[in-house]
Design a protein around this motif. Structure first.
Motif, PDB file in Angstrom:
ATOM      1  N   VAL A  63     -13.277  -4.273   8.901  1.00  0.00           N
ATOM      2  CA  VAL A  63     -13.736  -5.485   8.221  1.00  0.00           C
ATOM      3  C   VAL A  63     -15.260  -5.433   8.164  1.00  0.00           C
ATOM      4  O   VAL A  63     -15.934  -5.756   9.128  1.00  0.00           O
ATOM      5  CB  VAL A  63     -13.267  -6.755   8.954  1.00  0.00           C
ATOM      6  CG1 VAL A  63     -13.792  -7.992   8.240  1.00  0.00           C
ATOM      7  CG2 VAL A  63     -11.755  -6.789   9.006  1.00  0.00           C
ATOM      8  N   PRO A  64     -15.785  -5.011   7.055  1.00  0.00           N
ATOM      9  CA  PRO A  64     -17.245  -4.881   6.964  1.00  0.00           C
ATOM     10  C   PRO A  64     -17.912  -6.235   7.148  1.00  0.00           C
ATOM     11  O   PRO A  64     -17.434  -7.245   6.640  1.00  0.00           O
ATOM     12  CB  PRO A  64     -17.480  -4.352   5.554  1.00  0.00           C
ATOM     13  CG  PRO A  64     -16.176  -4.372   4.852  1.00  0.00           C
ATOM     14  CD  PRO A  64     -15.100  -4.750   5.798  1.00  0.00           C
ATOM     15  N   THR A  65     -19.000  -6.258   7.883  1.00  0.00           N
ATOM     16  CA  THR A  65     -19.672  -7.542   8.102  1.00  0.00           C
ATOM     17  C   THR A  65     -20.375  -8.036   6.850  1.00  0.00           C
ATOM     18  O   THR A  65     -20.550  -9.212   6.651  1.00  0.00           O
ATOM     19  CB  THR A  65     -20.693  -7.449   9.260  1.00  0.00           C
ATOM     20  OG1 THR A  65     -21.459  -6.250   9.050  1.00  0.00           O
ATOM     21  CG2 THR A  65     -19.986  -7.377  10.599  1.00  0.00           C
ATOM     22  N   MET A  85     -20.763  -7.378   2.399  1.00  0.00           N
ATOM     23  CA  MET A  85     -20.133  -6.820   1.217  1.00  0.00           C
ATOM     24  C   MET A  85     -20.857  -5.583   0.717  1.00  0.00           C
ATOM     25  O   MET A  85     -20.278  -4.765   0.013  1.00  0.00           O
ATOM     26  CB  MET A  85     -20.131  -7.886   0.129  1.00  0.00           C
ATOM     27  CG  MET A  85     -18.872  -7.999  -0.689  1.00  0.00           C
ATOM     28  SD  MET A  85     -17.314  -7.742   0.213  1.00  0.00           S
ATOM     29  CE  MET A  85     -16.143  -7.706  -1.133  1.00  0.00           C
ATOM     30  N   ILE A 100     -19.411  -2.004   1.028  1.00  0.00           N
ATOM     31  CA  ILE A 100     -18.358  -1.610   0.109  1.00  0.00           C
ATOM     32  C   ILE A 100     -18.930  -1.080  -1.202  1.00  0.00           C
ATOM     33  O   ILE A 100     -18.335  -0.250  -1.866  1.00  0.00           O
ATOM     34  CB  ILE A 100     -17.418  -2.806  -0.145  1.00  0.00           C
ATOM     35  CG1 ILE A 100     -16.584  -3.040   1.108  1.00  0.00           C
ATOM     36  CG2 ILE A 100     -16.518  -2.546  -1.333  1.00  0.00           C
ATOM     37  CD1 ILE A 100     -15.607  -4.178   1.005  1.00  0.00           C
ATOM     38  N   ILE A 147     -21.429   3.691  -2.290  1.00  0.00           N
ATOM     39  CA  ILE A 147     -20.400   4.708  -2.477  1.00  0.00           C
ATOM     40  C   ILE A 147     -20.396   5.787  -1.403  1.00  0.00           C
ATOM     41  O   ILE A 147     -19.350   6.159  -0.876  1.00  0.00           O
ATOM     42  CB  ILE A 147     -20.603   5.365  -3.859  1.00  0.00           C
ATOM     43  CG1 ILE A 147     -20.084   4.417  -4.932  1.00  0.00           C
ATOM     44  CG2 ILE A 147     -19.850   6.677  -3.940  1.00  0.00           C
ATOM     45  CD1 ILE A 147     -20.191   4.979  -6.313  1.00  0.00           C
ATOM     46  N   LEU A 155     -17.010   6.765   1.501  1.00  0.00           N
ATOM     47  CA  LEU A 155     -16.379   8.029   1.871  1.00  0.00           C
ATOM     48  C   LEU A 155     -16.525   8.243   3.361  1.00  0.00           C
ATOM     49  O   LEU A 155     -15.576   8.576   4.056  1.00  0.00           O
ATOM     50  CB  LEU A 155     -17.036   9.177   1.112  1.00  0.00           C
ATOM     51  CG  LEU A 155     -16.535   9.365  -0.299  1.00  0.00           C
ATOM     52  CD1 LEU A 155     -17.021  10.689  -0.830  1.00  0.00           C
ATOM     53  CD2 LEU A 155     -15.010   9.327  -0.350  1.00  0.00           C
ATOM     54  N   PHE A 200      -9.046  -0.286  -0.292  1.00  0.00           N
ATOM     55  CA  PHE A 200     -10.425  -0.413   0.176  1.00  0.00           C
ATOM     56  C   PHE A 200     -11.415   0.089  -0.868  1.00  0.00           C
ATOM     57  O   PHE A 200     -12.525  -0.422  -0.978  1.00  0.00           O
ATOM     58  CB  PHE A 200     -10.591   0.380   1.479  1.00  0.00           C
ATOM     59  CG  PHE A 200     -11.922   0.174   2.139  1.00  0.00           C
ATOM     60  CD1 PHE A 200     -12.185  -0.988   2.843  1.00  0.00           C
ATOM     61  CD2 PHE A 200     -12.915   1.135   2.052  1.00  0.00           C
ATOM     62  CE1 PHE A 200     -13.418  -1.194   3.458  1.00  0.00           C
ATOM     63  CE2 PHE A 200     -14.156   0.938   2.660  1.00  0.00           C
ATOM     64  CZ  PHE A 200     -14.401  -0.228   3.362  1.00  0.00           C
ATOM     65  N   LYS A 205     -12.534   0.284  -4.483  1.00  0.00           N
ATOM     66  CA  LYS A 205     -12.265  -0.406  -5.752  1.00  0.00           C
ATOM     67  C   LYS A 205     -12.495   0.492  -6.957  1.00  0.00           C
ATOM     68  O   LYS A 205     -11.741   0.438  -7.922  1.00  0.00           O
ATOM     69  CB  LYS A 205     -13.195  -1.625  -5.924  1.00  0.00           C
ATOM     70  CG  LYS A 205     -13.400  -2.483  -4.721  1.00  0.00           C
ATOM     71  CD  LYS A 205     -12.121  -3.150  -4.303  1.00  0.00           C
ATOM     72  CE  LYS A 205     -12.352  -4.067  -3.112  1.00  0.00           C
ATOM     73  NZ  LYS A 205     -11.239  -4.026  -2.166  1.00  0.00           N
ATOM     74  N   ASP A 206     -13.564   1.294  -6.915  1.00  0.00           N
ATOM     75  CA  ASP A 206     -13.931   2.095  -8.077  1.00  0.00           C
ATOM     76  C   ASP A 206     -12.883   3.184  -8.324  1.00  0.00           C
ATOM     77  O   ASP A 206     -12.559   3.976  -7.439  1.00  0.00           O
ATOM     78  CB  ASP A 206     -15.295   2.737  -7.834  1.00  0.00           C
ATOM     79  CG  ASP A 206     -15.731   3.562  -9.017  1.00  0.00           C
ATOM     80  OD1 ASP A 206     -16.233   2.981  -9.982  1.00  0.00           O
ATOM     81  OD2 ASP A 206     -15.522   4.799  -8.987  1.00  0.00           O
TER      82      ASP A 206
END
Lengths: 239, 239, 239, 239, 239, 239
Positions: free
Chosen positions: A95-97, A99, A102, A105, A109, A143, A145-146
């Motif tokens: 759960v990234p603190t 945004m 995310i 890029i 990875l 997780f 999106k792209d």
């Protein structure tokens, strides 16, 4: 070519003896079609012959999964676990603190692919596993999106699993209204084999069925096979 | 007009003798329909007659692909590779360190189109290849998000391949639920020919099938042809 | 009302003698349905009678198109070109150096509509063309993202073509899964006529077919007409 | 309740004598289904009886429209125009110099609704028109992106037209693949009546058809009526 | 449980005597299916028995609605209005001067929910209404873009209507191509009852039909009932 | 394995005696298919045997729900409530004062998952509940826009409910046009069991039906069971 038995009674003869060694396979289906049962059968088959196996869960606590297995099959899971022939690992979702992570890029990875594969590599090496299950890969697909990066990330994950040289089953979820092979629409292109589980009408009754949708390096059945879940394991029904 | 045999037994007679020299063709289908088998058959056909060929993979390690081919066919791939009649190149996907690159239109063309075609040009010239496979172009299509720029980019890529004067097969992926000819919905308009591979019911059985969906400069069959994969290669089944 | 023959054997009698003079028409279909063949037949029909025609390509090099035509028909394209009865122009797509241009509405119209029509006007006037083909308009439609501005832009382009007073065919692409009349969903409302090309089952066989979907100022057939491509041109098959 | 004859032979008796005075009606259909023919018939019916009518075009030059009408019908449009019984107005679409305008909600209403209706009001008053056609409203719908604001804008436009106390036909476009009643999906809820034009199979043949989809204050036919376009006007075919 | 007669001849007996007192119900259907007729019948039924009712319009001027009603039914609407047994209120849609308002969640609820319900409460209290119609709620649904906030907003609106203790009909619009129960896809979950109006084929003819899709606290018919609109009101047709 | 009776007459024998203790189950269906009736029957079954139960509503005032229940069944809800065997809790949806909160991923989990589960935990502990209903979870699903975070959030919520060791029913809404199992498309993968309620044609009549779509640790019927709602409760109809 070395083959690992699937653990599903009657299935090996439909695919030249089983999954080929080191292959990465997708077991896919809607909710409740028996993906976890299929995956644990594959590990159990190895464990009772002395081949260690690892069950990685990403969406369920390991304890709950074990309770489900015990209620389904007459198998002594605890004994196999104690003997280190069966291991369970709960891989908690990140759960990234914030945004931003995310959207970076390069870090996606790193976090999701290198990190996840490192954890898997560690337990595979520690347990000397020959068989591996990751149930499910859906949260990993979601997780990223792209569309391009998802493709790159999943490709790299599958390639890393191949390097580990364990035979792997990835459990994938399909939504109720969908005829796709995975929720992210990408992983099916990278795996060596695909087993699709469904509920289908067979001779005027609904049955659980199994189709070998793809199996590289293998001359396999392309029929739809009904199967049943018994206390001693999954069984293809002859028709 | 000079024609290159396809390497698929029984297919050349359905399309005036094969692909016309210098043409760029799309081999498209869902996962597991035999695109890679088709493409490697095309290269093998040339290689055994002394025409060098190059297999560019963008989504799989070259080693894994070779293992798949060897397990499928009784062909001495290694010998052909040693003789430089068959070459394999893994074109790793670009992972931009930051997202901005992707939004800079000018650089997209530079990175993905000029760069990719330069690498391909280099190996084609070095190996004096007469036949070329790019498996697959999907990741290239996915890299360019803007519909207009994707169209421009793919057009430029196909034009550059035509200038190389090798006969080319591009492998394209189609998603399970889709009836499109490619995932990006663009490349089919620029290629000279399209071969579509499917799993279809033929005489109450599911068969692998092949359709020539488009073939410029060619009077071609428009029927659906079932085919089989044998140890010595792909074969159209007469019906 | 003055009519220009279509160049397709048997089609003129289905539409009061041909396209009306100065009309702007859409020839639309999926890939490989014969749009370019239709368009070049229209120009050839004029050229052999001394009416100059221009073929503008936006998605293919003019040389490649000419090679395609020569391989298809027994026509002396080079001679007609030398006599200036047939001209080819490759209109390269614009690649803006930065994305902002695309968001500046005023400049979109300038770049894509005035600019494109100016280039077309120049060659039409220079060659004194009576017949014009633009193959295809899809890339122009795709350039304008905003639905309202696309509508305005395409309307202005069609109006400018009408002012040139040449009889025009616009080739449009339709995606494989779509039943639309164009990819942008707009141009069909502004043209005077629409010819739709398809692959359809006719008497248990797949045939190329042609339908006059709309033709202003014309009492036209509304049937589906199968046609064939012969070395001497396109021919409606009587049934 | 006062009724205005539709100008379509055989239609008035299907809807209590015609459109009720002051009503705002939508004439909708795919491209080439005869919307403009229907609309001009309505104006012609009034004009020959001395009721002035206005034809507002938003997507076509008035001259081109008149040429279309003249080629279709044996009517002396020029004479009626000279007598001021028929007027044509081309309402050019607004091209904002910058995108911000479109995002400023207050100005949207001002520009597109008040402005458009002011221009229409002016010509209606000047010509003392009793009948009005706006062909088409699609470009107005497309101008307003926000679903809520489109709803408000179209509602205000229809209300303003009602205040003018002319009987109005709005021509609407439907895309080829759609079964909607308009492209914007809003206008159909605000008008008093809807006439839908289609191409449908009638007794094994394709025919132009007309359906009264809605007509407030009117007991109307709900059948599908085939019609034909003759030199003297549109005619419902009795079956 | 106290019931209010629906005002539709033959419908009360299908739903235990009518709408239960204080319930909030949705009357939904495509354009022209008779929603306003249904709603006004409900108010008329009360008014002629001395129960005051309010008709709130959000998408049409009250005067136009009254003209529609008068042309449809032989009812003395004006007399009932004068006696304060029937009141009409046009609730003009809000046009925010700038877009920010719409993005400020707290204000959305304030503006659209509290504000709308306050206006409705005021007229209900002033007229001592026992029956209330809001025609339509679509514009309110469209105002709130965020799916979560729309859900919260509509829930709060329905709860506030319940507190007013009037029996309420909400008219909802459905788009032509949709089988949903409302345009926003939310309101159907919060209301006590849903009446769906359609045009359906009944015994080889198209008829207006009515289905009770949901009715809490009520044992109701689940059949499709054809109905007709007569000068004296709506009538269920017995079959 | 300990089982809790469902409270639906005839259903327990279709699923090895009821829901297994501590399981989390989804009761899903379109509006008006009887989800609340099903859920309250489950609580009532426990309450009359002395097992306390809690009904958490998220989309309706508790008072309104109780009125609905009382009008449907001959059950003394008030007495059970007084005896603390039945408790009702209205969990008001959060309305963030500004939009940023929703975009801060860490806080989403805090607000919506920890916060909601804390409130539920408190009432479960206070009432010593053995049975729990949350009607509905839709608003929670809708609150989390990001597909990945929704997956994580719902997974954590279900895991926390499992830790409480009450047997839980979650009511889920399905939109009219959808064949999904939930509106958010996620929750069905995490629950132990799924009961789907529908309106389906059974022997030429529409009936309420119930299907056990999934039930872990349970050998369950996979047929569609019609059921009826009587004053004394829900009953499976034998066929």
């Amino acid at each position: 070519m070395e083959r690992l038995k699937t653990g599903v009674h009657g299935l090996d003869e439909k695919m030249e003896g089983g999954f080929f060694k080191g292959s990465v396979n997708l077991v896919t289906g809607r909710t409740g079609t028996g993906k976890s049962s299929f995956c644990v059968s594959f590990l159990y088959e190895g464990a009772i012959k002395g081949e260690p196996g690892v069950y990685v869960t990403t969406e369920e606590m390991a304890e709950n999964l074990k309770d489900n297995i015990k209620s389904m099959f007459n198998w002594d899971i605890d004994k196999l676990e104690k003997k280190k022939l069966l291991s369970f690992l709960y891989l908690e979702p990140i759960v990234p603190t914030d945004m931003k992570v995310i959207k970076d890029i390069g870090r996606i990875l790193k976090i999701y692919i290198y990190d996840v594969s490192e954890k898997i590599e560690r337990i595979v090496k520690k347990t000397k596993a020959k068989r591996l299950v990751i149930d499910s890969t859906t949260i990993i697909e979601m997780f990223i999106k792209d569309e391009y990066m998802r493709r790159v990330g999943i490709m790299k994950l599958v390639n890393k699993l191949r390097e580990l040289n364990v035979t792997t089953l990835l459990a994938g979820n399909i939504q109720e209204e969908s005829d796709a092979l995975s929720m992210g629409g990408v992983i099916e292109f990278f795996v060596d084999g695909i087993i699709k589980l469904e509920f289908l009408p067979v001779a005027e009754e609904f049955k659980r069925t199994l189709t070998i949708r793809k199996m590289r390096r293998t001359d396999h059945s392309i029929l739809i096979h009904p199967f049943e879940v018994t206390k001693s394991g999954l069984k293809i029904i002859k028709i």
